[in-house]
Scaffold this active site. Sequence first.
Site, PDB file in Angstrom:
ATOM      1  N   HIS A 104      38.656  33.005 -10.140  1.00 64.50           N
ATOM      2  CA  HIS A 104      37.650  33.623 -10.763  1.00 64.50           C
ATOM      3  C   HIS A 104      36.628  34.290  -9.792  1.00 64.50           C
ATOM      4  CE1 HIS A 104      36.318  29.560 -10.934  1.00 64.50           C
ATOM      5  NE2 HIS A 104      35.243  30.046 -10.569  1.00 64.50           N
ATOM      6  N   TYR A 122      33.628  34.754 -14.335  1.00 59.97           N
ATOM      7  CA  TYR A 122      34.626  35.474 -15.317  1.00 59.97           C
ATOM      8  C   TYR A 122      35.795  35.552 -14.528  1.00 59.97           C
ATOM      9  CZ  TYR A 122      30.485  36.586 -18.129  1.00 59.97           C
ATOM     10  OH  TYR A 122      29.548  36.627 -18.911  1.00 59.97           O
ATOM     11  N   THR A 123      37.036  35.681 -15.185  1.00 60.60           N
ATOM     12  CA  THR A 123      38.255  36.159 -14.699  1.00 60.60           C
ATOM     13  C   THR A 123      38.558  37.582 -15.196  1.00 60.60           C
ATOM     14  OG1 THR A 123      39.001  33.898 -14.926  1.00 60.60           O
ATOM     15  CG2 THR A 123      40.638  35.463 -14.568  1.00 60.60           C
ATOM     16  N   CYS A 281      40.922  26.557 -21.575  1.00 59.88           N
ATOM     17  CA  CYS A 281      39.753  27.335 -21.231  1.00 59.88           C
ATOM     18  C   CYS A 281      39.259  27.840 -22.590  1.00 59.88           C
ATOM     19  CB  CYS A 281      40.063  28.492 -20.286  1.00 59.88           C
ATOM     20  SG  CYS A 281      38.636  29.556 -19.794  1.00 59.88           S
TER      21      CYS A 281
END
Length: 315
Positions: A104, A122-123, A281
């Site tokens: 990420h 964030y990814t 997640c």
Amino acid sequence: MATTQSKPHPLVSSQYINGIYIPAGLMVVGTWIVRKEWILYAIATAVVLGTWKAYNNRVRKVLRPNEYQNFELKEKTIISHNVAIYRFALPRTTDILGLPIGQHISISAQLPVSEREIVRSYTPITSDENAGYFDLLIKSYPTGNISKYMATLKIGQTIKLRGPKGAMVYRPNLVRHFGMIAGGTGITPMLQIIRAIVRGRPRNGGSDTTEIDLIFANVNVEDILLKDDLDQLAKEDPGFRVYYVLNNPPQKWDGGVGFVTPEIIKSHLPAPAADIKILVCGPLPMVSAMKKATESLGYQKAKPVSKLDDQVFCF
């Protein structure tokens, strides 16, 4: 089942043919017609200019793990009242982010009210298969500092980010079977890995035979992010299955109801084994509950900070 053609080698791509080979050939031929005695100079000039252009058009990884860089917002696609896809441009159209699958990025912003720097991870929902840009799927929460800040961004403004970060680095056939549990925007690292596995299937010229089962939990049916993408992947790939769980399901709902329970995990994810891995997640309360649930089912206890070798890996 349809097969995917392999990509042409970069040296025979249209970018090189139209941008280097044809102009260089025209220069040499034109010189031969006008002044034959200058042909060697023309060839030398064509080689120098072609080499310079090829160097500038090479694929570059732009991420720097220890240095924040600014990236400009080019597009914003509204998904719902509080969800949007933000597309940021890379410096060159041939650049890639350089983010390994499963890792990420960190976004940093100075909030105007508190004047303090906030950092969140964030990814992207894109990968290094996408040159020239990257996309972030972000849900704006009332108490979310960065997500609210992102919602105020206008086209042309920039964000600061660095990376890659994270302990998960996916490689083909890392495990025999993935079990995934995602909640809300926690789908983004899962989707990145799912797409990488599907791209690497034998039918596409790869060797990846990893099985994937995903449990995706949300409150309402309209909260299911990227559902069309997930359903299409499940339709096209027999090795990927998705099971949706909703707190408030509509009538005639055939998915799960309520929270993700040990019973749901046992029914829809691979049983504990040395060659499987559970990925989790989502919101912190959900992640905490999933750690306890998986341990109760016989999976190895999730560690406070996940490592690649862990059986239960929490992003």
